[in-house]
Design a protein around this motif. Structure first.
Motif, PDB file in Angstrom:
ATOM      1  N   UNK A 178       0.845  -1.215   0.038  1.00 42.75           N
ATOM      2  CA  UNK A 178       0.138  -0.063  -0.194  1.00 42.75           C
ATOM      3  C   UNK A 178       0.879   1.264  -0.018  1.00 42.75           C
ATOM      4  N   UNK A 179       2.241   1.308  -0.126  1.00 43.30           N
ATOM      5  CA  UNK A 179       3.069   2.484   0.043  1.00 43.30           C
ATOM      6  C   UNK A 179       4.401   2.180  -0.349  1.00 43.30           C
ATOM      7  N   UNK A 180       5.246   3.113  -0.806  1.00 37.48           N
ATOM      8  CA  UNK A 180       6.350   3.217  -1.375  1.00 37.48           C
ATOM      9  C   UNK A 180       7.057   4.007  -0.209  1.00 37.48           C
ATOM     10  N   UNK A 181       8.198   3.675   0.185  1.00 35.45           N
ATOM     11  CA  UNK A 181       8.764   4.604   1.239  1.00 35.45           C
ATOM     12  C   UNK A 181      10.223   4.507   0.789  1.00 35.45           C
ATOM     13  N   UNK A 182      10.819   6.166   0.775  1.00 36.85           N
ATOM     14  CA  UNK A 182      12.260   6.259   0.248  1.00 36.85           C
ATOM     15  C   UNK A 182      13.106   6.465   1.409  1.00 36.85           C
ATOM     16  N   UNK A 183      14.331   6.047   1.496  1.00 32.53           N
ATOM     17  CA  UNK A 183      15.221   6.223   2.644  1.00 32.53           C
ATOM     18  C   UNK A 183      16.644   6.691   1.892  1.00 32.53           C
ATOM     19  N   UNK A 184      17.436   7.235   2.687  1.00 31.58           N
ATOM     20  CA  UNK A 184      18.702   7.947   2.434  1.00 31.58           C
ATOM     21  C   UNK A 184      19.410   8.022   3.735  1.00 31.58           C
ATOM     22  N   UNK A 185      20.920   7.783   3.446  1.00 33.71           N
ATOM     23  CA  UNK A 185      21.802   7.993   4.594  1.00 33.71           C
ATOM     24  C   UNK A 185      23.164   8.585   3.769  1.00 33.71           C
ATOM     25  N   UNK A 186      24.038   9.258   4.632  1.00 34.10           N
ATOM     26  CA  UNK A 186      25.270   9.866   4.206  1.00 34.10           C
ATOM     27  C   UNK A 186      26.538   8.939   4.010  1.00 34.10           C
ATOM     28  N   UNK A 187      26.366   7.726   4.867  1.00 34.64           N
ATOM     29  CA  UNK A 187      27.492   6.654   4.603  1.00 34.64           C
ATOM     30  C   UNK A 187      27.040   5.550   4.703  1.00 34.64           C
ATOM     31  N   UNK A 188      27.979   4.342   4.383  1.00 35.48           N
ATOM     32  CA  UNK A 188      27.591   3.111   4.559  1.00 35.48           C
ATOM     33  C   UNK A 188      27.321   2.623   5.729  1.00 35.48           C
ATOM     34  N   UNK A 189      27.816   3.207   6.831  1.00 34.87           N
ATOM     35  CA  UNK A 189      27.465   2.858   8.311  1.00 34.87           C
ATOM     36  C   UNK A 189      26.561   3.537   9.070  1.00 34.87           C
ATOM     37  N   UNK A 190      25.987   4.640   8.601  1.00 33.40           N
ATOM     38  CA  UNK A 190      25.081   5.579   9.323  1.00 33.40           C
ATOM     39  C   UNK A 190      23.631   5.025   9.143  1.00 33.40           C
ATOM     40  N   UNK A 191      22.780   5.326   9.975  1.00 34.95           N
ATOM     41  CA  UNK A 191      21.347   4.844   9.913  1.00 34.95           C
ATOM     42  C   UNK A 191      20.528   5.104   8.783  1.00 34.95           C
ATOM     43  N   UNK A 192      19.683   4.622   8.295  1.00 34.87           N
ATOM     44  CA  UNK A 192      18.575   5.026   7.305  1.00 34.87           C
ATOM     45  C   UNK A 192      17.695   5.840   8.094  1.00 34.87           C
ATOM     46  N   UNK A 193      17.359   7.023   7.072  1.00 38.42           N
ATOM     47  CA  UNK A 193      16.697   8.118   7.602  1.00 38.42           C
ATOM     48  C   UNK A 193      15.469   8.106   6.468  1.00 38.42           C
ATOM     49  N   UNK A 194      14.210   8.216   6.779  1.00 40.15           N
ATOM     50  CA  UNK A 194      12.869   8.024   5.639  1.00 40.15           C
ATOM     51  C   UNK A 194      12.956   9.553   5.211  1.00 40.15           C
ATOM     52  N   UNK A 195      12.871   9.523   3.826  1.00 44.17           N
ATOM     53  CA  UNK A 195      13.080  10.758   3.075  1.00 44.17           C
ATOM     54  C   UNK A 195      11.651  11.291   2.523  1.00 44.17           C
ATOM     55  N   UNK A 196      10.995  10.296   1.932  1.00 43.40           N
ATOM     56  CA  UNK A 196       9.657  10.443   1.384  1.00 43.40           C
ATOM     57  C   UNK A 196       8.864   9.376   1.551  1.00 43.40           C
TER      58      UNK A 196
END
Length: 478
Positions: A178-196
């Motif tokens: 029912x949804x598509x969620x986009x994530x991003x992070x600054x480095x390979x070891x940093x946690x994912x953060x929801x962007x959209x």
């Protein structure tokens, strides 16, 4: 925790871990297809001896096996249930708009070589734009299935983008029902953060796997290279050994007794390299006690015979004709012999068409759902139209189709499809026929409207008597 209760972030973490476990094998399959596989069976001592002068001879049998199947997998259209003709709407407004006649081939290559590929369906940039369909690599996408329904529960795509300062920004797209969620992070070891986030409420995950050789207990598929890789490694080793033998043994090896280090110096008195000592064409010395000779050169035919034997094994396991692996005979085979040699390859291609066709049909159904908000009932019985994977001559095919059509066993639409015409070509030919029929009808009507009236026969003339006799006979029969 039940999978239905996972949060989007938990889904990203779970799918990333499952994907990472399979990434090494997927990248290895890709390396074999591209000819970048590591050298196998080579002794470390030999590697030290030849140093940097040894370069692996790659025998591209993995690529040959994949391309032999991919060359026979061409989608030519889709037919909805209850329809005799291919759907121009699906072909023109969805398939062609997304360049899938080219992109689908890339998906087939990845699926055959790396066990699976994916197709992701999304909405266009505006309401009037067609759905966007993108084939995806298994190196970036992973999907998890419901063990009961075998439908996709969730899918994840991960990629990175290089920034102007040289750093990388990492992105992920999580696809749910029912949804598509986009994530991003600054480095390979940093946690994912929801962007959209997009709450599309489709009720289905818009990601469709194209799986090669699925099994009941393993729906993730199996690479077509699994059976040919050991033989390819052996062939690469033999071919590399043949080059080593050509370096050290194919040329006559010379020997000499009584030579000292002073004999291996240039006219300036400097010692020459070891390679010059070995490969020098002229050996000369002023020492009268020196004896020269040479060993007989090596015969490389044993390598040729071994490579030919491995080629026969590859052809037998993969259903390839002997000529595909270079096993050509002096006498060219007949047409019947060529068709017999390709029989297994054709059948394997037909199996791929059936498996991949079901996936492409699901892709088109999701595209209709995204565009129209619903899937029509006839789309549930959709059929993928493929080009004939066999290779009969054009004259043979035309002769067979013409005889079936003349005998009334084949309608014209099916005859066009059997001749290999695409959906666009068939639509154009149908329009030509309709236009010709329209012109012919118009000419007939014009001829009837401009023809002079036929005068009535005069009484007593033979024409009038014949007309009366004919009317009397008809009346008597009545």
């Amino acid at each position: 925790m039940p999978l239905a209760d996972l949060t989007p972030l938990q889904w990203v973490q779970r799918l990333s871990q499952l994907h990472d476990r399979q990434m090494t094998q997927i990248q290895l399959w890709d390396a074999y297809y591209e000819g970048r596989q590591p050298l196998s069976y080579m002794a470390p001592e030999l590697l030290q001896e030849v140093d940097d002068r040894l370069r692996q001879v790659v025998v591209f049998w993995p690529q040959l096996v994949v391309d032999a199947l991919d060359e026979r997998l061409d989608v030519e259209g889709f037919r909805l249930g209850g329809s005799e003709a291919a759907s121009s709407d699906l072909w023109d407004h969805i398939w062609q708009v997304n360049d899938l006649d080219e992109e689908s081939q890339l998906a087939h290559v990845d699926a055959i070589s790396m066990s699976r590929a994916f197709a992701i369906v999304g909405a266009g940039d505006s309401r009037i734009d067609p759905p966007v369909i993108t084939p995806e690599s298994p190196e970036q996408v992973y999907a998890e299935r419901d063990p009961r329904t075998r439908k996709v529960l969730a899918a994840l795509k991960r990629w990175s983008e290089e920034q102007p300062d040289g750093s990388k920004e990492f992105h992920a797209a999580l696809y749910l029902r029912d949804a598509t969620v986009w994530f991003q992070r600054d480095s390979a070891g940093s946690p994912w953060e929801e962007a959209d986030r997009d709450d599309h409420r489709l009720g289905v995950v818009p990601v469709v796997p194209l799986v090669n050789r699925p099994r009941l207990a393993d729906r993730s598929g199996r690479s077509e290279l699994a059976s040919v890789v050991p033989l390819s490694d052996a062939a690469c080793k033999l071919a590399t050994d043949m080059m080593v033998a050509a370096e050290f043994h194919a040329m006559p090896r010379r020997w000499a007794t009584g030579l000292g280090d002073d004999d291996f110096k240039d006219p300036s008195g400097r010692a020459i390299s070891a390679l010059s000592k070995i490969a020098g064409r002229v050996w000369a010395t002023r020492n009268k006690d020196v004896t020269f000779g040479q060993f007989p050169e090596a015969n490389l035919s044993n390598f040729h015979d071994s490579l030919n034997q491995l080629a026969r094994m590859v052809a037998a396991m993969q259903g390839l004709p002997p000529t595909a692996v270079g096993l050509a005979s002096d006498n060219p085979p007949s047409a019947d012999a060529i068709r017999a040699a390709e029989a297994r390859l054709v059948k394997r291609a037909e199996r791929k068409q059936r498996v991949f066709g079901g996936s492409w049909e699901q892709v088109m159904r999701i595209a209709l759902l995204v565009r129209d908000g619903e899937v029509p009932p006839e789309a549930m019985r959709m059929e993928t139209l493929w080009r004939d994977p066999s290779t009969p001559t054009y004259a043979q095919k035309a002769d067979a189709v013409t005889k079936l059509y003349a005998a009334g066993l084949l309608p014209k639409e099916q005859a066009w499809e059997d001749m290999g015409y695409s959906a666009a070509q068939i639509a154009r030919m149908r329009a030509m026929e309709d236009d010709a029929l329209t012109r012919l009808t118009a000419l007939d009507l014009h001829a009837l409207s401009t023809a002079p009236p036929t005068p009535a026969p005069q009484p007593g003339t033979p024409a009038a008597q014949a007309a009366v006799s004919g009317w009397s006979a008809d009346a008597a029969d009545g």
